[in-house]
Design a protein around this motif. Sequence first.
Motif, PDB file in Angstrom:
ATOM      1  N   TYR A  63     -72.908 -12.387 -27.002  1.00 51.28           N
ATOM      2  CA  TYR A  63     -73.537 -12.170 -28.301  1.00 51.28           C
ATOM      3  C   TYR A  63     -72.653 -12.706 -29.428  1.00 51.28           C
ATOM      4  N   ASP A  82     -73.231 -15.724 -32.270  1.00 55.11           N
ATOM      5  CA  ASP A  82     -73.125 -15.481 -33.708  1.00 55.11           C
ATOM      6  C   ASP A  82     -72.128 -16.436 -34.367  1.00 55.11           C
ATOM      7  N   ASP A 113     -80.611 -12.790 -42.540  1.00 49.35           N
ATOM      8  CA  ASP A 113     -80.820 -12.657 -41.098  1.00 49.35           C
ATOM      9  C   ASP A 113     -81.350 -11.250 -40.894  1.00 49.35           C
TER      10      ASP A 113
HETATM   11  N1  ARG Z   1     -80.955  -8.944 -31.540  1.00 50.30           N
HETATM   12  C1  ARG Z   1     -79.920  -8.098 -32.039  1.00 50.30           C
HETATM   13  C2  ARG Z   1     -80.205  -6.652 -31.663  1.00 50.30           C
HETATM   14  O1  ARG Z   1     -81.333  -6.319 -31.377  1.00 50.30           O
HETATM   15  C3  ARG Z   1     -79.785  -8.164 -33.542  1.00 50.30           C
HETATM   16  C4  ARG Z   1     -79.374  -9.505 -34.051  1.00 50.30           C
HETATM   17  C5  ARG Z   1     -78.859  -9.432 -35.439  1.00 50.30           C
HETATM   18  N2  ARG Z   1     -78.427 -10.694 -35.948  1.00 50.30           N
HETATM   19  C6  ARG Z   1     -77.342 -11.336 -35.588  1.00 50.30           C
HETATM   20  N3  ARG Z   1     -77.101 -12.517 -36.115  1.00 50.30           N
HETATM   21  N4  ARG Z   1     -76.497 -10.829 -34.724  1.00 50.30           N
HETATM   22  O2  ARG Z   1     -79.287  -5.856 -31.655  1.00 50.30           O
END
Ligand code: ARG
Length: 572
Positions: A312, A316, A118
């Motif tokens: 968030y 996840d 990821d």
């Molecule tokens: N979009 C998130 C950021 O910019 C990072 C994501 C990382 N991956 C995850 N599975 N949380 O902080």
Amino acid sequence: MTLSQLLNQRLSAALAAAGCPDASPILQTASRAEFGDYQANGIMAAAKAKKTNPRALAEQVIAQLDLAGIASKIEIAGPGFINIHLDPAFLAGKVSAALASPSLGIEPQSPRQKVIVDYSSPNLAKEMHVGHLRSSIIGDALVRVLAAIGHDTIRCNHVGDWGTQFGMLTAYLVESENQDAGLALNDLEDFYRKAKIRFDEDAAFADRARDYVVRLQSGDAEVLALWKQFVDVSLTHCEAVYRKLGVSLTRADARGESAYNADLPVIVRELREKGLLAEDDGAQVVFLEEFRNQDGDPMGVIIQKKDGGYLYTTTDLGAVRYRCRELGVDRVLYVVDARQSQHFQQVFTLCRKAGFAPENVQLQHIGFGTMMGEDGKPFKTRSGGTVKLIELLDEAEERAFQLVSEKNPDLDDDARRRVALAVGIGAVKYADLSKNRNSDYIFNWDQMLAFEGNTAPYLQYAYTRVASLFRKAGEHDANAPVQIDAAEEKALAVALAQFNDVLYHVADEGYPHFLCQYLYQVSTLFMRFYEACPVLKSEGAVRASRLQLARLTAATLKTGLDLLGIEVLEAM
Ligand code: ARG
């Protein structure tokens, strides 16, 4: 079997025969030539456990040690180290075998795993900025190395394509409806800025934005179509960056937060069924004993807000559950800023408790520090804004172009452009990858573009030198036998024989800088060999053998740099 696996196996067998079946040989590459090529440092601990004299045990181990055809000398040093000097004929055989193998002798690692990486994972609706550089290139190097040693790899760009900012953006798109949408989205940064201003200064607009979020989450087709426009435009920007950067992500690898939208209520239900959820001030929360807040109480992780919105963390959890259940992965690597460390520790803990990830699936946060400006503060533009990644890459190319033009004024414009791209982008990537990812580092143009030291231009130049050797050599036998005589030949051959081990090490620990260090070492050893052992001026079998060593050096540098996502050039 790799070289270190072979030595470890033989040493363990000897330790077992000497009465220490559980002892580890603790094999290391020797730090100085007089210690041989490898050193086993585990004898002292084994002797301690057995309450015997370490030197006496070392003697017993050596008596049992079968390294016939592998080592030419084995000796005891210090309080009970075993120094192993590899046999030059064995090394010559290794060089020949690697040259004859399509994979340079790199063997698939066992057990073969399904690994998802990821990485990159920017939040869409804004352009990628320098904060996305590290994840993109570290993740890409890791996924390439894992694939090279035979694992089944999945690239995953977990983009931030969901959440309240999309309500704000759609509200603004509707408001500026009479503008051509394609045009309005041309400059995403500008569009975002204007939308944010509207959101902050007009309460009615903010209400509309929130209403769009709700409609988005309930699957309203009209709002979804608007949302999709942003995601598409934004992914197109990302793709341009990946292409320029030589990062192997494509649109097909993007599976963002929105993909788990339908799973979120299921996550909440399953957590509740497991008795893990508590209600706290209207919100659905899990209290984790493993994490304590300032007062020493179990920390609450919010799964669903009072207004029904998810977070968030919830997404996840959905992603882990999907990766384990649907994709059946053995290992998940999250290449994400170290500042998210607590987030991932909580997600991992929760996933184990809730059964979203079975114990045998490895969940690993591959964290990294911050890229700093030369003032030692987080990298910014002169006016203090965030630096767009594409602009940074353009500057790298431009700087490399100036440099190449000075160094090699004879190259035509096209060739110079090509070299500038490889060197400029290579320099930016290598400067990052060559440092231990755990630390912050200072972004310094002059350092990364230097042709001396542990830099991309140095390695690219080393490769070019070897390549030019072959152009000058003319006709020669690609199957010529290898013979190792000079100390410089041996040192180079030992390093070349370690490539496979280095790749396993990078994959196991998730540290690309191990590979950088290795490639730098190979180049340095090659330069020493090249100075001490004439290649083109020597004759017959010696010349042919030295060309073979040079050929494997070139192939190793090329493959190694390719695994870091860095291009080599035949001339520069
Ligand atoms: N979009 C998130 C950021 O910019 C990072 C994501 C990382 N991956 C995850 N599975 N949380 O902080």
